[in-house]
Design a protein around this motif. Structure first.
Motif, PDB file in Angstrom:
ATOM      1  N   GLN A  15       9.152 -46.959 -47.905  1.00 30.63           N
ATOM      2  CA  GLN A  15       9.734 -47.851 -46.909  1.00 30.63           C
ATOM      3  C   GLN A  15      10.060 -49.214 -47.510  1.00 30.63           C
ATOM      4  N   GLU A  16       9.151 -49.732 -48.322  1.00 28.43           N
ATOM      5  CA  GLU A  16       9.365 -51.035 -48.953  1.00 28.43           C
ATOM      6  C   GLU A  16      10.605 -51.027 -49.849  1.00 28.43           C
ATOM      7  N   ILE A  17      10.724 -49.994 -50.653  1.00 29.50           N
ATOM      8  CA  ILE A  17      11.864 -49.910 -51.570  1.00 29.50           C
ATOM      9  C   ILE A  17      13.157 -49.687 -50.805  1.00 29.50           C
ATOM     10  N   GLN A  18      13.094 -48.941 -49.728  1.00 29.45           N
ATOM     11  CA  GLN A  18      14.286 -48.740 -48.906  1.00 29.45           C
ATOM     12  C   GLN A  18      14.731 -50.076 -48.298  1.00 29.45           C
ATOM     13  N   ASN A  19      13.791 -50.873 -47.824  1.00 30.41           N
ATOM     14  CA  ASN A  19      14.120 -52.170 -47.246  1.00 30.41           C
ATOM     15  C   ASN A  19      14.722 -53.110 -48.296  1.00 30.41           C
ATOM     16  N   GLU A  20      14.187 -53.042 -49.513  1.00 30.54           N
ATOM     17  CA  GLU A  20      14.650 -53.928 -50.573  1.00 30.54           C
ATOM     18  C   GLU A  20      16.019 -53.525 -51.111  1.00 30.54           C
TER      19      GLU A  20
END
Length: 211
Positions: A15-20
């Motif tokens: 999720q974090e990498i998708q947001n970034e």
């Protein structure tokens, strides 16, 4: 429905990498598999030659610049994803143009010299006719900028006025700001680059390809 963990990442990390990065979970999982398979040097650093083999990178028209400016030396998977995100298919054209300009902006001032811009144009996927047209636009812009420079800047009277202003401390420009103002003369910014290349479909040709 929440993000489901991939084969390589926890749901939270995914999720974090998708947001970034803006990439989908499937793309992230695919790119992580590619990244983890790359060969490293004796200190564990990803080799430049290996980054050039990643399929979406290899298919990019400026693959070597993409690697040298945004991917290498690699600082980890998130750094890798951040570099690639500049050329996502859904990324706005303006950001792609900014990233394209950044590939040749050696002093990171947001501007290109005529020579740097000409070199960039020569690397774009364009026909000879399109390249001639772009170079004509570049020359036209440079000529217009030269004509717009106020002649009074070179007059002794104007120089004396500037000296008096500095002495009276009525106008104070930091040295760095003054240098930036001078560098803007005869330089190409992102909007200029958009004008020069507007007849090309750069929104598509600069986008990463995954097939």
């Amino acid at each position: 429905m929440g993000i489901v963990a991939s084969r390589h990442l926890s749901a939270e990390k995914l999720q974090e990498i998708q947001n970034e990065s803006g990439f989908s979970p499937l793309r992230i999982d695919y790119l992580l598999g590619q990244y983890q398979s790359l060969e490293r040097d004796t200190e564990g650093r990803v080799l430049r030659s290996e980054l050039l083999k990643v399929p979406p990178v290899a298919a990019h028209p400026l693959a070597d610049r993409l690697v040298d400016v945004y991917l290498h030396p690699s600082l980890g998977f998130r750094h890798f994803m951040h570099g690639l995100s500049r050329f996502r298919r859904s990324e706005p054209l303006q950001r792609k143009l900014q990233s394209l300009l950044g590939m040749y902006d050696t002093d990171a001032d947001g501007l290109l010299s005529a020579d740097q811009c000409d070199e960039l144009l020569g690397r774009l996927p364009a026909t000879r006719r399109e390249l001639r047209s772009m170079r004509w636009k570049l020359k036209k812009l440079m000529a217009a900028q030269a004509l717009e420079q106020p002649e009074r800047d070179s007059e002794p009277e104007r120089e004396r006025e500037r000296e008096q202003e500095r002495e009276r401390e009525q106008v104070e420009l930091p040295q760095l700001e003054q240098l930036q103002l001078e560098q803007q003369k005869g330089c190409i910014n992102c909007d200029d680059l958009g004008y020069i290349t507007r007849d090309l479909d750069l929104d598509q040709s600069l986008s990463l390809r995954f097939n």
